[in-house]
Write a protein that holds these residues in place. Structure first.
Motif, PDB file in Angstrom:
ATOM      1  N   VAL A  61      37.996  35.883  36.401  1.00 48.54           N
ATOM      2  CA  VAL A  61      38.518  36.505  37.525  1.00 48.54           C
ATOM      3  C   VAL A  61      39.105  37.953  37.551  1.00 48.54           C
ATOM      4  O   VAL A  61      39.940  37.623  37.070  1.00 48.54           O
ATOM      5  CB  VAL A  61      39.094  35.418  38.522  1.00 48.54           C
ATOM      6  N   VAL A  97      37.944  39.566  43.003  1.00 46.95           N
ATOM      7  CA  VAL A  97      38.965  39.361  44.124  1.00 46.95           C
ATOM      8  C   VAL A  97      39.550  40.497  44.506  1.00 46.95           C
ATOM      9  O   VAL A  97      39.658  41.537  43.657  1.00 46.95           O
ATOM     10  CB  VAL A  97      40.023  38.475  43.580  1.00 46.95           C
ATOM     11  N   TRP A 137      41.946  33.495  44.076  1.00 43.98           N
ATOM     12  CA  TRP A 137      40.451  33.069  43.956  1.00 43.98           C
ATOM     13  C   TRP A 137      40.195  31.575  44.034  1.00 43.98           C
ATOM     14  O   TRP A 137      39.532  30.971  44.621  1.00 43.98           O
ATOM     15  CB  TRP A 137      40.156  33.536  42.336  1.00 43.98           C
ATOM     16  N   ARG A 141      38.178  29.183  46.727  1.00 43.37           N
ATOM     17  CA  ARG A 141      37.077  28.544  46.316  1.00 43.37           C
ATOM     18  C   ARG A 141      35.989  27.741  47.352  1.00 43.37           C
ATOM     19  O   ARG A 141      34.984  27.717  47.016  1.00 43.37           O
ATOM     20  CB  ARG A 141      37.192  27.752  44.932  1.00 43.37           C
ATOM     21  N   SER A 145      33.109  33.543  50.471  1.00 41.78           N
ATOM     22  CA  SER A 145      33.858  34.510  49.821  1.00 41.78           C
ATOM     23  C   SER A 145      33.832  36.009  50.738  1.00 41.78           C
ATOM     24  O   SER A 145      32.656  36.025  51.374  1.00 41.78           O
ATOM     25  CB  SER A 145      33.377  35.075  48.275  1.00 41.78           C
TER      26      SER A 145
END
Length: 162
Positions: A61, A97, A137, A141, A145
């Motif tokens: 991430v 992100v 993040w 989930r 997004s």
């Protein structure tokens, strides 16, 4: 439906240092990990690979430093190129992100914890920023997004990430 077991490794990629954070297998607890010095791409690969292997990481991430108007600037394109290359070598997928203001948030949190910030402990800011990125993040989930998993660069990369 979220995966029952996740092992994510968050990276706050900078030209000098890379903040690192991981989560438990349930994706509930975020842990700040030692900052990786970005001296050479090969060294970064070796260090991240060791962490990823030990933690059985199945997703990277990465915080993407969008500009305040939401565009991908030169730094964001450089970070994306770096992350894609790292992802390819490690054979671990990467997700992004929006990391706008995470370093500022990290500084504020550290100051609230009584940490005196100086040039000697900038790695603490990077660690905390990586933890914030990972928490964002994890929180997103279960929601659609707002940052695509592979945004398109809007400008050319100036300089190789190696």
């Amino acid at each position: 439906m979220p995966q029952p077991h996740i092992s994510a490794l968050a990276l706050d990629i900078g030209r000098r240092r890379i903040g690192v954070a991981g989560c438990d297998r349930l994706g509930l607890l975020v842990t700040e990990l030692p900052t990786v010095q970005n001296r050479s791409f090969r060294t970064v690969v070796d260090e991240i690979k060791a962490i990823a292997t030990e933690r059985r990481v199945n997703v990277l991430v990465v915080g993407l430093p969008y500009s305040m108007n939401g565009e991908l600037g030169k730094q964001a394109v450089w970070v994306q190129t770096f992350a894609e290359k790292l992802s390819s070598i490690l054979q671990i997928p990467v997700e992004y992100v929006d990391e706008r203001l995470t370093s500022f948030q990290a500084e504020q949190m550290l100051q609230a914890e009584g940490v005196t910030l100086s040039r000697h402990n900038k790695g603490l800011i990077d660690q905390k920023a990586a933890a914030i990125i990972l928490q964002q993040w994890l929180d997103q989930r279960d929601r659609p997004s707002t940052v695509p998993s592979s945004p398109s660069p809007t400008s050319s990369v100036t300089g190789d990430p190696e």
